[in-house]
Design a protein around this motif. Structure first.
Motif, PDB file in Angstrom:
ATOM      1  N   ALA B  90       0.817  -1.219   0.000  1.00 28.23           N
ATOM      2  CA  ALA B  90       0.000   0.000   0.000  1.00 28.23           C
ATOM      3  C   ALA B  90       0.848   1.266   0.000  1.00 28.23           C
ATOM      4  O   ALA B  90       0.560   2.226   0.722  1.00 28.23           O
ATOM      5  N   LEU B  91       1.879   1.294  -0.804  1.00 32.79           N
ATOM      6  CA  LEU B  91       2.666   2.521  -0.958  1.00 32.79           C
ATOM      7  C   LEU B  91       1.825   3.572  -1.679  1.00 32.79           C
ATOM      8  O   LEU B  91       0.902   3.238  -2.428  1.00 32.79           O
ATOM      9  N   PHE B  92       2.152   4.825  -1.458  1.00 29.72           N
ATOM     10  CA  PHE B  92       1.463   5.900  -2.177  1.00 29.72           C
ATOM     11  C   PHE B  92       2.015   5.964  -3.600  1.00 29.72           C
ATOM     12  O   PHE B  92       3.180   6.322  -3.792  1.00 29.72           O
ATOM     13  N   PRO B  93       1.199   5.642  -4.596  1.00 27.11           N
ATOM     14  CA  PRO B  93       1.740   5.538  -5.954  1.00 27.11           C
ATOM     15  C   PRO B  93       2.167   6.880  -6.525  1.00 27.11           C
ATOM     16  O   PRO B  93       2.942   6.931  -7.464  1.00 27.11           O
ATOM     17  N   HIS B  94       1.649   7.971  -5.953  1.00 20.38           N
ATOM     18  CA  HIS B  94       1.922   9.290  -6.523  1.00 20.38           C
ATOM     19  C   HIS B  94       3.043  10.013  -5.806  1.00 20.38           C
ATOM     20  O   HIS B  94       3.268  11.191  -6.037  1.00 20.38           O
ATOM     21  N   MET B  95       3.725   9.300  -4.899  1.00 22.73           N
ATOM     22  CA  MET B  95       4.826   9.951  -4.195  1.00 22.73           C
ATOM     23  C   MET B  95       6.106   9.162  -4.427  1.00 22.73           C
ATOM     24  O   MET B  95       6.078   7.935  -4.542  1.00 22.73           O
ATOM     25  N   LYS B  99       9.197  10.688  -0.380  1.00 27.23           N
ATOM     26  CA  LYS B  99       7.958  11.265   0.126  1.00 27.23           C
ATOM     27  C   LYS B  99       7.135  10.232   0.869  1.00 27.23           C
ATOM     28  O   LYS B  99       6.489  10.528   1.866  1.00 27.23           O
ATOM     29  N   TYR B 103       6.163  10.706   4.892  1.00 24.73           N
ATOM     30  CA  TYR B 103       4.756  11.031   5.098  1.00 24.73           C
ATOM     31  C   TYR B 103       4.363  11.137   6.565  1.00 24.73           C
ATOM     32  O   TYR B 103       3.732  12.093   6.985  1.00 24.73           O
ATOM     33  N   LEU B 123      17.139   4.735  -4.263  1.00 21.92           N
ATOM     34  CA  LEU B 123      15.792   4.744  -4.849  1.00 21.92           C
ATOM     35  C   LEU B 123      14.968   5.957  -4.438  1.00 21.92           C
ATOM     36  O   LEU B 123      13.810   6.084  -4.843  1.00 21.92           O
ATOM     37  N   ASP B 125      14.403   8.878  -5.213  1.00 20.01           N
ATOM     38  CA  ASP B 125      13.652   9.699  -6.174  1.00 20.01           C
ATOM     39  C   ASP B 125      12.725   8.894  -7.072  1.00 20.01           C
ATOM     40  O   ASP B 125      12.044   9.451  -7.927  1.00 20.01           O
ATOM     41  N   SER B 126      12.726   7.564  -6.901  1.00 22.00           N
ATOM     42  CA  SER B 126      11.885   6.736  -7.770  1.00 22.00           C
ATOM     43  C   SER B 126      10.464   6.678  -7.249  1.00 22.00           C
ATOM     44  O   SER B 126      10.214   6.851  -6.055  1.00 22.00           O
ATOM     45  N   TYR B 127       9.533   6.432  -8.158  1.00 25.10           N
ATOM     46  CA  TYR B 127       8.151   6.196  -7.756  1.00 25.10           C
ATOM     47  C   TYR B 127       7.949   4.700  -7.550  1.00 25.10           C
ATOM     48  O   TYR B 127       8.679   3.889  -8.136  1.00 25.10           O
ATOM     49  N   HIS B 129       6.096   2.524  -8.789  1.00 25.30           N
ATOM     50  CA  HIS B 129       5.989   1.653  -9.966  1.00 25.30           C
ATOM     51  C   HIS B 129       7.330   1.498 -10.690  1.00 25.30           C
ATOM     52  O   HIS B 129       7.433   0.750 -11.636  1.00 25.30           O
TER      53      HIS B 129
ATOM     54  N   ASN C 116      -7.389   1.225   0.186  1.00 27.66           N
ATOM     55  CA  ASN C 116      -6.426   0.794   1.194  1.00 27.66           C
ATOM     56  C   ASN C 116      -5.247   1.756   1.313  1.00 27.66           C
ATOM     57  O   ASN C 116      -4.594   1.827   2.350  1.00 27.66           O
ATOM     58  N   ILE C 117      -5.013   2.491   0.263  1.00 33.32           N
ATOM     59  CA  ILE C 117      -3.912   3.453   0.299  1.00 33.32           C
ATOM     60  C   ILE C 117      -4.245   4.581   1.270  1.00 33.32           C
ATOM     61  O   ILE C 117      -3.384   5.090   1.983  1.00 33.32           O
ATOM     62  N   ALA C 120      -3.567   3.220   4.711  1.00 33.77           N
ATOM     63  CA  ALA C 120      -2.142   3.269   5.021  1.00 33.77           C
ATOM     64  C   ALA C 120      -1.771   4.644   5.556  1.00 33.77           C
ATOM     65  O   ALA C 120      -1.026   4.774   6.525  1.00 33.77           O
ATOM     66  N   MET C 124      -0.482   6.087   9.641  1.00 39.09           N
ATOM     67  CA  MET C 124       0.650   6.945   9.970  1.00 39.09           C
ATOM     68  C   MET C 124       0.220   8.156  10.775  1.00 39.09           C
ATOM     69  O   MET C 124       0.957   9.138  10.901  1.00 39.09           O
ATOM     70  N   LYS C 130      -5.613  15.877   6.212  1.00 39.30           N
ATOM     71  CA  LYS C 130      -4.332  15.670   5.545  1.00 39.30           C
ATOM     72  C   LYS C 130      -4.443  14.540   4.527  1.00 39.30           C
ATOM     73  O   LYS C 130      -3.948  14.649   3.404  1.00 39.30           O
ATOM     74  N   LEU C 139      -5.031  11.005  -5.896  1.00 43.16           N
ATOM     75  CA  LEU C 139      -5.385   9.745  -6.543  1.00 43.16           C
ATOM     76  C   LEU C 139      -6.618   9.896  -7.426  1.00 43.16           C
ATOM     77  O   LEU C 139      -6.769   9.232  -8.436  1.00 43.16           O
ATOM     78  N   ARG C 220       2.286  13.935 -10.470  1.00 40.43           N
ATOM     79  CA  ARG C 220       3.579  13.585 -10.989  1.00 40.43           C
ATOM     80  C   ARG C 220       3.819  12.081 -10.970  1.00 40.43           C
ATOM     81  O   ARG C 220       4.918  11.620 -11.199  1.00 40.43           O
ATOM     82  N   PHE C 221       2.810  11.345 -10.654  1.00 41.14           N
ATOM     83  CA  PHE C 221       2.984   9.901 -10.753  1.00 41.14           C
ATOM     84  C   PHE C 221       2.399   9.460 -12.082  1.00 41.14           C
ATOM     85  O   PHE C 221       1.345   9.896 -12.493  1.00 41.14           O
TER      86      PHE C 221
ATOM     87  N   LYS E  17      18.219   1.715 -14.320  1.00 44.50           N
ATOM     88  CA  LYS E  17      18.594   2.972 -13.677  1.00 44.50           C
ATOM     89  C   LYS E  17      20.037   2.933 -13.140  1.00 44.50           C
ATOM     90  O   LYS E  17      20.832   3.829 -13.387  1.00 44.50           O
TER      91      LYS E  17
END
Ligand SMILES: Nc1ncnc2c1ncn2[C@@H]1O[C@H](COP(=O)(O)OP(=O)(O)OP(=O)(O)O)[C@@H](O)[C@H]1O
Ligand SMILES: Nc1ncnc2c1ncn2[C@@H]1O[C@H](COP(=O)(O)OP(=O)(O)OP(=O)(O)O)[C@@H](O)[C@H]1O
Ligand code: MOO
Ligand SMILES: [Mg+2]
Ligand SMILES: [Mg+2]
Lengths: 240, 210, 225, 225, 210
Positions: B90-95, B99, B103, B123, B125-127, B129, C116-117, C120, C124, C130, C139, C220-221, E17
Motif C-alpha cells: 500500500a505505498l502511495f503511488p503518486h509519491m 515522500k 509522510y 531509490l 527519487d523513484s516512484y 511503480h 487501502n492506500i 495506510a 501513519m 491531511k 489519486l 507527478r505519478f 537505472k
C-alpha cells in the motif's frame, strides 16, 4: 387548385413564421388546410432573424412570415424570395408595459425618466425588431442618449424576455408589442407609443424562391390578406 | 509507553466467509510471530488491530487506550499510533520513495540510518511503480517504522527479500525492538524466521489459535 | 474594440469554477461514501440543470433570485443586494449549469482508486484532512481534472441562463457568449468571429495551463505510461 | 396532450448518446495512449462546443449542413438527403454539444487504472479487441459511466443548436426542451411545467437505469467498499 | 512444440537505472530457477521474455518464434503464448476468481484438478479483493497454467504460501512440467526451493549472471 409541377398526391408546404405569430397561426392553419386538403402544412417557429438565417442556408422553407421588413429586405436582396409574392399582411404597435400592480399610467414618453423605476427592459435594438422601434421612439424624443436612461436599460434577446422581466417585477417597465399583451395577465399597458415616433411595424410575407410549390405558396400568401385571416389577426391585437 | 509495561490485548470474534475467527492474545514488550496456512486469518487479525476493519465483538486494547470494544464506536485508525506494513505494501503511488517515507515521519535519525541499512538509498527519487518487489517491501518497512509507533504489525515483511537482505532487515528489526520495547506482531511463513524473530510463536488454523 | 467582455468572462467563469470545484468535490466525496435511499433522487436533481434548456434554468433562477423571489427578496431585505441584472447573477447561472459536470466527474473518480492506500495514510497518524489533501485528492485527480476542465469551459460558454438572470447590459453583464450571440443576431459577423476566436483561445489556454499546472503540482505519478 | 416530444426526445437523445459513446471512447482511447505535439490543440478544439453558446454552435452547423454548405451539399448530391429541419439535424446538434463531456470523462478514466492488468490479459493470448472489452472498458467504467450520464442528460436537454438546425416544427423536430421553451414563450405555464416534470423524470429514470444496468453487467467489482 | 526439443533462447542487454542488464541464457525442457538479490533484475528479465517490456538490443526466441530482435518490431504479447505469474499477481479486480481463471482457459481438465490441489475451490465466487494474499497467489498460478503455454515464467510463485501449501504447489508444478515438457523459469529467494525445483540454478547479481 392549379398545380402543374408536382405529380405527388400530397404536397408539403413549410411555413417559417416569427414566434409572435404562433397564436394566430394556430387558427389560420386549419383554414388553410380546408382550402388545400391534399397539402401538408408544416410550421417552423423562431425569431425572424434566425428564420432568415435558416433560409439563407437553404433550409427547406416555402413561405416566410417575418416580424420585420429588414429581414425580408435582406432575403430579397439576395434573391432568396420571389419579389412579386411579397405582401404585407399585418401590422403591430408598440406599448410600454409595467406589472399589473403598477399604480400609474403615462400620457407621454417624455415622462419616462420622471418615474422612479430602476430598470427598463427593451429588446436588443440590433437584433430584436421591437427593440429597434423602441429605440427609434426614444431617439425621436431625444431620450436615448441620456445617461440616466442608458443606465436603466436592460437588453433582452426577445420580446418574451421583456415580458418575463416585467411580470416578475425585476424590471419596472418594458417595451413590447401590443399583440404580446393578450398572452400575459401579469402586465398592463402604461403607455401606447405614438406610431409617428417610429417606422411602421409591418409584417411581410413572401414565398421563398427555392420552393417546389410556388403556385400553392403564392396563393397561401395571398390568403393571409383575406378578411377571414384579418379578423383573426385583429383578435390577437395585430391591427390591419 | 509511560510507566508500566507496554501491552497489546486482543480478544475478539469475527465471522469470515468460511469460518469464524476467534482470537485471544496478549502481547507485551515482545515480538510475537504469527504463523498459519494461507487464508487462516492472519491479515484479518492485523487489520482489526490497525483499525482497517473491525471485529464483530470483543475488545482490543493498547496500553491504556481502548481501540475497539463491542458496540462502541471503534477508535479511528489515525488515533491508534500503530505501525502497519501491509501485505501488499500500500505505498502511495503518486509519491516518490522519499515522500512515502517522510509522510508520517517522526524519528528522523532512525530513518536515515534505516535507509542505509536496508539498502534503498539509491531509490529515493523513484516512484513505487519504478522499483522492484523487494524494494517496495523495504520501503514499506521503513515507512512503517518511521512513525515511531506504539505497536508494530508486520505482514510477511521479508517475503520478497533474498537471504542476505532478509537477514540484514531481521537484525535491524531486532535492534529497533531492543530500543523501543513495543509489542510487535510479525506474520511469516518461514519457520526459521519465526524461531529467530519471535519471543513467542502463535500458530493459527482456520481462525483459531492452536 | 471593447475588451470588457473578456475580463468579465474570465472573472465570472473563474469565480464560478472555484466555487463549483469546492462544492462539487465536497458533495461528491460525501455522497460517494454513503449509500442511502434518497441518494439517486438527489443525484438526479443535481443533474437537472443539464437536461433543461438554459433559458428555462434562467427562468427558474429569475424566479428564485428575483426581487419578489424567495431568495431574492431575502437578499434584498438583509443585504440590500440585488442579484438580477448584475455579474453576480451571471456567476450564479454559471455555477448552476456547470455543477453537474463537476459532480459526476468527481463522484466517479473518488470511486476509482484503491481505498487501502488511504488506510495506510491513516495508520501513519494523519488527520482526515491531511489524507484527503495528500492522498485522496491526488489519486482521484485525473477525473477531477476532467471535471475542472468541463466546468470552466461550460462556465465560460454559459449563455441562456446568464442572459435571463443577468440580462444583457453592456460593460456590466456582457460576457463573451452574449457578445457573440448578439453579434451573430445582428449580422455583425466580424465581431462574432473575433469573439469566437477569443473564447476559443481562452479555452485552449485554460486547457494547456490546467494540464501543465496539475502535472507539476499534483499528478507527478505516471504509473501508466 | 400530445406526447410526440417525449418519443422524439428519447429517440434523438438515445441515438446521439450511442454515437457519442462510441466515438468518444474511441477517440479518448487513441489520444490518451499517444503523445504528440498537436494533441492539446485537438483536445481544445473538441472542447469548443462547450464554450460557445448553443445557438452559435447551431449557426455553425447550419452553415456546414445547409443546402449550400460543404457537408450539406454533398449529402444532398450523394444521398438526396437534407439534414436541416429534420430530426437527424437534432441528432447532429445533440452529438456535437455532448461530445466534449464524453471525451473528457473517457480520457480521464482510461488514465486511471493499472495498465499491467491489461498486460496480464495479453499474456493469456487475448486479442486487443477482447482485452479492450473485457479488461480496459470495465476498469475505466466508473468514469465512462459518468460521461455516459452527462452525455445523455446534455443530449436530452439540448435546445439552442437544435432550434437552429432542426427548427421548431411541431411533431417533427419538437423535442421536450423546445416544447418547454415555446410553452413558456406562449405563456402556457401548465404545459411548460408538465414537460419540465417529464424531462426530469426521464433524467431520473435514465440515471437509475444506467446505474442499475452497469452494476449488473459491468461493474460487479467493488474493491472500494 | 512440434518436432525438436522445446527451447527458449534469451540473449539481450537492457540498461536500467543503476546498472545494465546483460543476460545470455538458453532454457530447454527444464525448470531453471533464477535467484539473486532484490533489485538484481529478475522481474525485468521475465518482463522482457513475456513482452511486457523490451530489451535495448539482443534476441529472444521461443522454439522457432522470434519474440524480439534488435531494431525489429517485437512480437506482440498475445502472440507469444507464454504463461506469466506476475510478482504482484495482476489479477483482474473486476472478475471473480472463477472468471479470472477461465479468461484464457485452454486446458479444462488440468484446471479442474489444479483448483482442487492448490485449495482454492471455495473461493471461486470471490473477487480478488475478498481473498487473502496467499490465495491470490495460487489463483494467479492456476490462471497462468490454464492457458497451456509454450513456456512458463513464475515470479516468486510460492512466496506468500505456508510450508504445506507450498510443497503441494511445488509438487504439482513438477508433475505438470513432467507432462508438458516446456521451458520454465522460476524466480525464488528460497535456496531450498531453488534446489528442489530447478534442473539448473542461475544466480544473478546487478544484472549479470554469475
Ligand atoms: N475483504 C474480504 N471479504 C471477505 N472475505 C475475506 C476478505 N479478505 C479475506 N477474506 C477471507 O478471510 C479469510 C482470511 O483471510 P486473511 O487475509 O486474514 O488470511 P491470511 O491468513 O492473511 O492468509 P495469507 O497467508 O494467504 O495472506 C480467507 O479465507 C479469505 O478468503
Ligand atoms: N519501471 C521501472 N523503471 C525504472 N527502473 C525500474 C523499473 N522497474 C524496476 N526498476 C529497477 O530495475 C532494477 C531491477 O528491478 P527488478 O524488478 O527486475 O528486480 P528483481 O530482481 O525482480 O527484484 P525483486 O527480487 O525485489 O523483485 C531495480 O534496481 C529497480 O529499481
Ligand atoms: O439555449 Mo439558448 O438560450 O439559445 O443558448
Ligand atoms: Mg495475509
Ligand atoms: Mg521482482
Amino acid at each position: 387548385n392549379p398545380d402543374n409541377e408536382s405529380d405527388s398526391p400530397t404536397k408539403g408546404v413549410t411555413i417559417s413564421a416569427a414566434t409572435s405569430l404562433s397564436g394566430v397561426l394556430e387558427e389560420i392553419i386549419p383554414l388553410l388546410e380546408q382550402v388545400y386538403p391534399d397539402t401538408t402544412i408544416t410550421v417552423n417557429l423562431g425569431s425572424s432573424g434566425k428564420l432568415a438565417q435558416q433560409i439563407e442556408q437553404g433550409a427547406p422553407t416555402d413561405i416566410f412570415l417575418s416580424a420585420d421588413q429588414q429581414y425580408m429586405d435582406q432575403l430579397e436582396n439576395k434573391q432568396l424570395i420571389l419579389p412579386d409574392s411579397r405582401t404585407n399582411f399585418a401590422s403591430n404597435s408598440l406599448v410600454l408595459i409595467g406589472s399589473s400592480e403598477t399604480s400609474y399610467a403615462l400620457d407621454d414618453l417624455n415622462y419616462l425618466l420622471s418615474i422612479d423605476e430602476n430598470q427598463i427592459a427593451i429588446g436588443n435594438p440590433n437584433s430584436v425588431p421591437a427593440g429597434k422601434y423602441a429605440k427609434e421612439a426614444l431617439e425621436n424624443k431625444d431620450l436615448w442618449r441620456l445617461d440616466n436612461l442608458q443606465s436603466q436599460l436592460v437588453f433582452a434577446k426577445d420580446v418574451r424576455q421583456v415580458l418575463t422581466y416585467v411580470s416578475s417585477g425585476n424590471a419596472g417597465l418594458g417595451f413590447v408589442y401590443k399583440s404580446d399583451l393578450n398572452r400575459d395577465e401579469s402586465v398592463k399597458t402604461i403607455l401606447s407609443i405614438d406610431e409617428s415616433l417610429h417606422s411602421p411595424i409591418i409584417y411581410p410575407a413572401a414565398v421563398v424562391s427555392t420552393t417546389s410549390h410556388p403556385d400553392i405558396a403564392k396563393e397561401m400568401t395571398k390568403f393571409l390578406t383575406s378578411s377571414e385571416v384579418q379578423q383573426i389577426l385583429d383578435k390577437y391585437g395585430f391591427e390591419s | 509507553m509511560t510507566g508500566a509495561c507496554a501491552v497489546l490485548k486482543v480478544s475478539f470474534e469475527k465471522s469470515l466467509k468460511n469460518y469464524t475467527l476467534h482470537i485471544d492474545l496478549s502481547v507485551g514488550e515482545e515480538i510475537i510471530t504469527l504463523v498459519g496456512p494461507s487464508g487462516s486469518g492472519k491479515t484479518t487479525i492485523l487489520n482489526c488491530i490497525a483499525g482497517v476493519s473491525h471485529p464483530d465483538e470483543g475488545i482490543i486494547q493498547l496500553n491504556d487506550k481502548v481501540l475497539y470494544e463491542t458496540s462502541k464506536k471503534p477508535l479511528a485508525i489515525q488515533k491508534r499510533n500503530i505501525g502497519y506494513l501491509f501485505q501488499d505494501y500500500a505505498l502511495f503511488p503518486h509519491m516518490t520513495v522519499e515522500k512515502n517515507i517522510q509522510y508520517g515521519l517522526k524519528d528522523y535519525k532512525l530513518v536515515e540510518k534505516l535507509i542505509d541499512i536496508v539498502g534503498i538509498k539509491p531509490l529515493m527519487d523513484s516512484y513505487p511503480h519504478q522499483i522492484s518487489g523487494g524494494e517496495k517491501q523495504r520501503v514499506a518497512l521503513v515507512r512503517a517504522l518511521a512513525t515511531k509507533p506504539d505497536a508494530l504489525l508486520l505482514d510477511e515483511p521479508f517475503s520478497a527479500l533474498d537471504e542476505k537482505t532478509r537477514v540484514e532487515c531481521q537484525d535491524e528489526l531486532l535492534r529497533i525492538h531492543e530500543e523501543w520495547k513495543i509489542p510487535i506482531i510479525l506474520v511469516t511463513h518461514h519457520m526459521e524466521e519465526a524461531k529467530k524473530m519471535g519471543n513467542r510463536k502463535i500458530q493459527l488454523n482456520k481462525g483459531k489459535i492452536i | 474594440m471593447n475588451y470588457t467582455p473578456l475580463w468579465l468572462s474570465l472573472k465570472i467563469a473563474g469565480i464560478a469554477t472555484i466555487i463549483v470545484l469546492i462544492m462539487g468535490i465536497f458533495l461528491a466525496r460525501i455522497l460517494s461514501r454513503n449509500q442511502f435511499p434518497g441518494k439517486r433522487i438527489i443525484e438526479s436533481f443535481l443533474l437537472l440543470p443539464l437536461v433543461l434548456p438554459p433559458t428555462v434554468v434562467g427562468f427558474g433562477l429569475l424566479f428564485l433570485f428575483g426581487k419578489n423571489g424567495p431568495i431574492g427578496s431575502l437578499l434584498l431585505k438583509w443585504f440590500d443586494f440585488q442579484v438580477v441584472f448584475t455579474w453576480v447573477g451571471a456567476v450564479i447561472a454559471a455555477i448552476v449549469v456547470s455543477f453537474p459536470l463537476m459532480y459526476q466527474s468527481a463522484a466517479a473518480s473518488f470511486g476509482q482508486y484503491d481505498k487501502n492506500i488511504e488506510n495506510a495514510a491513516y495508520t501513519m497518524g494523519s488527520s482526515k484532512w491531511k489524507v484527503f489533501w495528500t492522498v485522496s485528492l491526488p489519486l482521484a485527480w485525473p477525473g477531477l481534472l476532467a471535471g475542472l476542465i468541463l466546468t470552466f469551459a461550460r462556465a465560460l460558454g454559459e449563455f441562456g441562463a446568464t442572459l435571463m438572470i443577468a440580462g444583457y447590459i453592456p460593460n456590466q453583464t456582457e460576457t463573451i457568449p452574449l457578445a457573440i450571440y448578439f453579434a451573430v443576431e445582428s449580422g455583425n459577423t466580424n465581431e462574432a468571429i473575433f469573439w469566437v476566436i477569443g473564447i476559443s483561445m481562452i479555452g485552449f489556454a485554460a486547457l494547456i495551463w490546467l494540464n501543465w499546472w496539475s502535472g507539476r503540482n499534483i499528478l507527478r505519478f505516471t504509473n501508466n505510461q
